[in-house]
Design a protein around this motif. Structure first.
Motif, PDB file in Angstrom:
ATOM      1  N   LEU A   1      25.019  55.185  39.599  1.00 14.86           N
ATOM      2  CA  LEU A   1      23.934  55.671  40.383  1.00 14.86           C
ATOM      3  C   LEU A   1      23.297  56.929  40.036  1.00 14.86           C
ATOM      4  O   LEU A   1      21.918  57.216  40.353  1.00 14.86           O
TER       5      LEU A   1
ATOM      6  N   TRP B   1      19.387  57.782  41.179  1.00 12.73           N
ATOM      7  CA  TRP B   1      19.253  58.349  42.515  1.00 12.73           C
ATOM      8  C   TRP B   1      19.203  59.553  42.676  1.00 12.73           C
ATOM      9  O   TRP B   1      19.915  60.448  41.784  1.00 12.73           O
TER      10      TRP B   1
ATOM     11  N   GLU C   1      21.312  61.284  47.864  1.00 13.03           N
ATOM     12  CA  GLU C   1      21.366  59.794  48.197  1.00 13.03           C
ATOM     13  C   GLU C   1      22.814  59.246  47.636  1.00 13.03           C
ATOM     14  O   GLU C   1      23.189  58.201  48.497  1.00 13.03           O
TER      15      GLU C   1
END
Length: 717
Positions: free
Chosen positions: A673, A683, A687
């Motif tokens: 991520l 991200w 987050e």
């Protein structure tokens, strides 16, 4: 434009449309062998058809001449060059004199093209150009000059040469490959045959020239030959990077066990030229090594160590035979990967022999020492192993008191008090030493060693002495520990220190025989073996990254982060080594997933998702029989399991999931991520943290999650 003119043009437009469709199809398969050149060939033909159509509908003589010149340029130069390029690439042909060949093949068309372009000044090509006005379009007419006839003959001769070349190459092949090349050759030669009618002004229908139709017909035959005989089935992504440059021999065979692809390493291994391998049955290629041929004959998948007897020696091979599937998941052949493990096997054998010899020597010496004092003295002095006779009797009462006072916390107590260790060592005396010990300590005589342990054990080695002391306390009559020391030149030594309390001295520790076994060479062999394994693992991981460019760099990052988190959780050095190897191999099972599924842009079908979710089981089956990787399997096999039991492949829950896999699962998601992927941007850090918190107790181990977030906040990950 009248309806009659439209109907007249319709077949030509249909031919252009067919060629365009074939061009799109071949361009999608341009990574297949020779297909880029074939795409260019069709593209130039399509341009020639369009030039013919525009020449047909143009009313002006000057403009018609321009379009006709473009047709000469395309048909006489570019199409011919693209044809030969495809033929040589598709048949793996290397020209002996490529400079001479291409100079002739390209030189004559270039000269003719220059004559066509400058015809306005010398009129050597177009003789008496004029317009004939039959319905429905005005037609360009001119007489063929000698130069035109000569160049037309050259084109026919060159094309016939190419056709004969393809037929000769086809005759070298077997069955499937032979018919594929013959069909392709017929497809390329079809426009040439029918163009003879146009050259002789013979019409076979209402249309003026059937050349555009024959282009489309020939391309349909060629593309059918390529598709019907599986030319597109063996098109691995990044083949040049993964297979061509792979150090291990790789051979690809079809369903008839004929070799259809081979990398340079395999040719070196087989000591054969490519013409002696391609198209032959694999049994003939492996002759006289029947051990390899027998693995292939049953048509199954195998992973096995195979000993091969050569004229000079025996070599050991790790042979991996796996099935290859088409994009429709139909079996189309097998791939054979051969890895030479002779050096590894030799190291293992040497390690085992040396270890057994050392064990036997120590056992024999110890048993002989116990038999009699006289025998002991003789063996003690003559032993090749450095040995010291030590007297612990002065500290034995104090040790007993410390054990009683501190129990299991004695080790921590001693480590915090180096002054106490110094005091103990000053009261342990070396009462005797053999000649091997004198040589090992590099002193003049054994009297130089008859001192206290405080003179030969430095403070930096106090932890080793404490370990020996604790082992002696636990085992009552002996201790044995592996230690690392530096010699006088600061070279690292690996030693096994073993001590045996002499019979009758168990209560006083008056006489303890300490042996110093130097296993530096043995340890180095062990490290070399481990390094060889690790190098192989890193090569596998690198090959997988080359195959899947979307995750390049991901493996390196998750390895470092996983080891850091494991250290914070108190894992031992050996456990960290196993975790590191498991992280390297975490996605090794994806090597069995077809590229069209692994790299699919759209959503996966249920069948495709089942194949993806099978890669942990593939990793387990691949690695389970390798003893060196037994403990490293926890990550490749279990890193998709989830804390709440919703993961795969076994649906483990909570603490059923191995610790290493729980650690890696969190790091894997964090890294994925936090970095860009082709299908989404990375991200923000906040987050990702929020997502990980939300998955604590669902996907991730809650305790590991909290420790990870603390390390993240401290900047240690």
């Amino acid at each position: 434009m009248t309806s009659g003119q439209i109907l007249y043009l319709l077949p030509y437009c249909l031919s252009a449309g067919i060629s365009l469709g074939i061009l799109v199809y071949s361009w999608r398969h341009r990574r297949a062998k020779g297909m880029l050149a074939y795409s260019l060939y069709i593209g130039f033909q399509l341009l020639a058809i369009l030039a013919f159509i525009f020449e047909l509908i143009t009313p002006s003589l000057e403009i018609k001449l321009l379009w006709d010149k473009l047709q000469w340029l395309l048909e006489g130069t570019f199409i011919l060059l693209a044809f030969f390029t495809f033929a040589f690439q598709f048949t793996n042909t290397r020209l002996k004199r490529p400079d001479l060949f291409w100079s002739v093949v390209a030189g004559i068309p270039i000269i003719f093209s220059l004559l066509v372009a400058t015809d306005t000044f010398h009129h050597l090509v177009y003789l008496k150009p004029h317009l004939s006005v039959p319905a429905p379009f005005a037609e360009l007419k001119y007489s063929y000059s000698t130069i035109v006839y000569l160049f037309t003959g050259y084109i026919y001769a060159a094309t016939v040469y190419g056709f004969i070349f393809l037929i000769k190459e086809a005759l070298k092949k077997k069955n499937r490959q032979r018919w594929r090349i013959i069909v392709i050759a017929v497809g390329f030669f079809t426009p040439v045959i029918f163009s003879i009618f146009a050259t002789l002004n013979i019409t076979l229908g209402p249309q003026r020239d059937i050349t555009p139709f024959t282009f489309a017909l020939g391309n349909l035959i060629v593309i059918w030959g390529l598709f019907r005989f599986g030319a597109f089935e063996f098109v691995p992504v990044a083949r040049e990077q993964i297979i061509e440059n792979l150090a291990d021999p790789v051979l690809v065979i079809d369903l008839d066990d004929q070799v259809i692809d081979v990398n340079p390493a395999a040719l070196i291994f087989l000591e054969k030229d490519i013409s002696e391998v391609l198209g032959l049955k694999i049994n003939r290629v492996f002759n006289p090594w029947d051990e390899l041929g027998s693995l292939v004959r049953d048509g199954k998948e195998h992973k096995r160590e195979v000993p091969i007897q050569t004229q000079e020696d025996t070599i050991f091979l790790d042979v991996n035979i796996s099935r290859i599937y088409s994009q429709q998941m139909n079996p189309i052949g097998r791939i054979i990967v051969i890895h030479d493990i002779t050096r590894t096997k030799t190291l293992e054998t040497s390690y085992r022999i040396l270890s057994n010899e050392l064990d036997q020597r120590v056992k024999e010496r110890t048993e002989e020492l116990i038999k009699s004092e006289e025998r002991y003295r003789t063996l003690f002095n003559d032993s090749p192993i450095p040995q010291l006779e030590q007297d612990f009797s002065q500290i034995k009462p104090e040790i007993d008191a410390l054990v009683k006072a501190h129990g299991s916390a004695l080790q921590a107590y001693l480590l915090e008090r180096p002054e106490l260790i110094t005091n103990l060592l000053k009261r342990v005396h070396i009462t005797d030493a053999n000649e091997a010990a004198v040589r090992w300590y590099a002193v003049k005589n054994k009297e130089a060693l008859q001192t206290t342990l405080s003179r030969i054990i430095e403070p930096r080695h106090y932890a080793h002495f404490i370990q020996d002391l604790l082992s002696l306390i636990k085992n009552k009559t002996f201790f044995e520990n592996s230690v690392e020391r530096l010699d006088k030149n600061n070279n690292k030594l690996f030693l096994v220190l073993s001590g045996k309390v002499s019979p009758g001295q168990e209560k006083t520790w008056k006489q303890i025989i300490v042996s110093i076994l130097d296993i530096t060479k043995l340890k180095q062999a062990e490290l070399d073996l481990a390094a060889a394994y690790d190098t192989t693992l890193e090569g596998w991981a690198r090959a997988l990254e080359l195959k899947d460019k979307e995750t390049e760099g991901h493996s390196r990052r998750v390895i470092e982060s996983t080891v850091s988190l494991a250290k914070s959780l108190g894992c031992t050095a050996q456990a960290l080594a196993d975790i590191r190897r498991g992280a390297i191999l975490h996605d090794i099972g994806k090597m069995a997933i077809p590229d069209n599924i692994l790299k699919k842009n759209g959503p996966l079908t249920d069948k495709e998702r089942k194949i993806i979710e099978g890669h942990p089981q593939v990793a387990y089956d691949l690695l389970k029989d390798i003893p060196h990787l037994k403990n490293a399997l926890e990550i490749p096999y279990n890193h998709h399991e989830k804390w709440d039991g919703s993961g795969y492949p076994r649906g483990l829950k909570g603490a059923e999931i191995p610790l290493a896999a729980r650690i890696f699962a969190l790091i894997d998601v964090w890294d994925a991520l936090s970095h860009d992927r082709p299908y989404r941007a990375a991200w923000a850090k906040e987050e990702v943290i929020a997502y990980i918190r939300s998955e604590s107790g669902k996907h991730f181990d809650p305790q590991i999650t909290e420790i990870f977030l603390e390390l993240l906040q401290q900047g240690e990950i």
